[in-house]
Enzyme design. Sequence first.
Site, PDB file in Angstrom:
ATOM      1  N   ASP A  70       1.093  -1.388  -0.409  1.00 27.52           N
ATOM      2  CA  ASP A  70       0.186  -0.493   0.268  1.00 27.52           C
ATOM      3  C   ASP A  70       0.751   1.060  -0.089  1.00 27.52           C
ATOM      4  OD1 ASP A  70      -2.074   1.396   0.360  1.00 27.52           O
ATOM      5  OD2 ASP A  70      -2.773   1.436   2.119  1.00 27.52           O
ATOM      6  N   ASN A 111       1.322   6.923   3.175  1.00 27.48           N
ATOM      7  CA  ASN A 111       1.957   5.603   3.846  1.00 27.48           C
ATOM      8  C   ASN A 111       3.739   6.042   4.264  1.00 27.48           C
ATOM      9  OD1 ASN A 111      -0.281   4.765   5.171  1.00 27.48           O
ATOM     10  ND2 ASN A 111      -0.388   3.530   2.778  1.00 27.48           N
TER      11      ASN A 111
END
Length: 257
Positions: free
Chosen positions: A183, A188
């Site tokens: 992801d 992130n």
Amino acid sequence: MAVPAVVTELAGGDRLVPVWENELGGLTFRLDDGNGRVRYVKWVAAGTPEIDLPGEAERIAWAQGRVPVPRVLAQGSDADGSWLVTEGLPGRSAVDPRWIAQPAVAAAAIGRGLRLLHDALAVDGCPFDWSVERRLAQADERIAGGMRPSEWAPEHRHLGLAEARAQIGEQPPIDRLVVCHGDACAPNTLLHDDGTFAAHVDLGSLGVADRWADLAVAAWSTEWNYGPGYDAFVYEGYGIAPDPRRIAYYRLLWDMS
């Protein structure tokens, strides 16, 4: 917002701040004791199979010490949901206002962080899988559950389900197998204040796959977060030339799986 009871209990006397809500209703809270100790709690309601916090805890523990990732402090579940507590890390998300204002710097750092992760984690011995075969099965489950092209990114909505499924069934040859983040969207990645890569977070899908499964989506996410024109900085930071065929394939697979 309504704070789950277990999050309030975990916070104790710490200042509790909601910082994120994902598309599936998963929540992230920052806990700050005021003396320099910061923790983050991720919580997801029971019956949300798309978010596997016990699996994320396992993946973080496996990667710990090899790449900069949070340290797991606690993980558990009850009738209402499950939670994961991690130690706060230095750095700011690549979508912090500081980096929204400097998107070229942030996008390059995302690329460098991905390269570090792909080079540092050995495929041999990795127990986690993010292969095309596994993701095709997920796509088929979503199709059976009533997935509609209107749920996809605009560039894919002209495709019918049959045509899109046929396209993701034609996997390009693997360029290089690595342990992927799973992801690698901009939020992130954490950056230091000097613009260098700091750490990776949200590792619930970490597993072995072609590196373009990460690269295609990491570069794509710069459009969502910064606007068009910054994907090239991701590839430059990583040290690779864009591969249009693999980029197109893994972006469609992302939408469908």
